[in-house]
Scaffold this motif. Structure first.
Motif, short mmCIF file in Angstrom:
data_model
loop_
_atom_site.label_atom_id
_atom_site.label_comp_id
_atom_site.label_asym_id
_atom_site.label_seq_id
_atom_site.Cartn_x
_atom_site.Cartn_y
_atom_site.Cartn_z
N PRO A 268 0.81 -1.22 0.00
CA PRO A 268 0.00 0.00 0.00
C PRO A 268 0.85 1.28 0.00
O PRO A 268 0.49 2.27 -0.63
CB PRO A 268 -0.82 -0.09 1.29
CG PRO A 268 -0.74 -1.50 1.72
CD PRO A 268 0.51 -2.07 1.14
N PHE A 269 1.99 1.24 0.67
CA PHE A 269 2.88 2.40 0.70
C PHE A 269 3.51 2.61 -0.67
O PHE A 269 3.62 3.74 -1.15
CB PHE A 269 3.97 2.22 1.77
CG PHE A 269 3.39 2.05 3.15
CD1 PHE A 269 2.93 3.15 3.86
CD2 PHE A 269 3.31 0.80 3.73
CE1 PHE A 269 2.40 2.99 5.13
CE2 PHE A 269 2.77 0.63 4.99
CZ PHE A 269 2.32 1.73 5.70
N ARG A 270 3.93 1.51 -1.30
CA ARG A 270 4.55 1.59 -2.63
C ARG A 270 3.55 2.20 -3.63
O ARG A 270 3.93 3.02 -4.46
CB ARG A 270 4.98 0.20 -3.10
CG ARG A 270 5.76 0.21 -4.39
CD ARG A 270 6.24 -1.18 -4.82
NE ARG A 270 7.01 -1.85 -3.78
CZ ARG A 270 6.58 -2.91 -3.09
NH1 ARG A 270 5.41 -3.44 -3.32
NH2 ARG A 270 7.35 -3.46 -2.16
N GLU A 271 2.30 1.80 -3.53
CA GLU A 271 1.29 2.33 -4.43
C GLU A 271 1.13 3.85 -4.24
O GLU A 271 0.95 4.57 -5.22
CB GLU A 271 -0.04 1.61 -4.21
CG GLU A 271 0.01 0.16 -4.68
CD GLU A 271 -1.19 -0.66 -4.24
OE1 GLU A 271 -2.06 -0.14 -3.49
OE2 GLU A 271 -1.26 -1.84 -4.63
N GLN A 272 1.22 4.33 -3.01
CA GLN A 272 1.14 5.77 -2.76
C GLN A 272 2.36 6.49 -3.29
O GLN A 272 2.26 7.60 -3.82
CB GLN A 272 0.99 6.04 -1.27
CG GLN A 272 -0.37 5.66 -0.72
CD GLN A 272 -0.49 5.95 0.76
OE1 GLN A 272 0.44 6.46 1.39
NE2 GLN A 272 -1.63 5.62 1.32
N TRP A 273 3.54 5.89 -3.17
CA TRP A 273 4.77 6.52 -3.63
C TRP A 273 4.78 6.65 -5.14
O TRP A 273 5.34 7.59 -5.68
CB TRP A 273 6.00 5.73 -3.17
CG TRP A 273 6.15 5.61 -1.69
CD1 TRP A 273 5.76 6.52 -0.76
CD2 TRP A 273 6.69 4.51 -0.97
NE1 TRP A 273 6.05 6.05 0.50
CE2 TRP A 273 6.62 4.81 0.40
CE3 TRP A 273 7.23 3.28 -1.36
CZ2 TRP A 273 7.07 3.96 1.39
CZ3 TRP A 273 7.68 2.43 -0.38
CH2 TRP A 273 7.59 2.77 0.99
N GLU A 274 4.21 5.65 -5.80
CA GLU A 274 4.24 5.65 -7.26
C GLU A 274 3.16 6.57 -7.78
O GLU A 274 3.11 7.09 -8.80
CB GLU A 274 4.05 4.24 -7.81
CG GLU A 274 5.24 3.36 -7.46
CD GLU A 274 5.02 1.90 -7.81
OE1 GLU A 274 3.89 1.53 -8.18
OE2 GLU A 274 5.96 1.12 -7.71
#
Length: 94
Positions: free
Chosen positions: A88-94
């Motif tokens: 979920p964090f990676r999706e926000q960063w991207e």
């Protein structure tokens, strides 16, 4: 062990730079304790403690090959748990 406790154990094991370097080395292939210890200049008991933490976290395993006891990286499993938590964090960063 519940998910929170499992993640705490994994992140604790990954929090140490020596253990991360050992995992990076094992990503290249199996290695003995002597091979894993070589870059660090640490006493054998200290290296053994690091390896114990990694093994208890399920990140590495020990095999037996005659007199050798090579360590190997556990593929999937624990690292997949960390990856799933980070998604979920990676999706926000991207």
């Amino acid at each position: 062990m519940n998910t929170d406790a499992r993640l705490s154990l994994l992140f604790s094991a990954l929090s140490d730079s020596t253990r991360r370097a050992m995992l990076a080395r094992l990503a290249q292939g199996d290695a003995t304790v002597v091979e894993l210890a070589a870059p660090f200049g640490m006493a054998q008991p200290t290296i053994s403690n690091h390896l114990r933490v990694l093994e208890e976290a399920g990140l590495i395993r020990t095999a037996r090959d005659a007199q050798r006891r090579p360590r190997s990286l556990v593929i999937g499993g624990p690292l997949e748990e960390v990856d799933a938590w980070l998604t979920p964090f990676r999706e926000q960063w991207e």
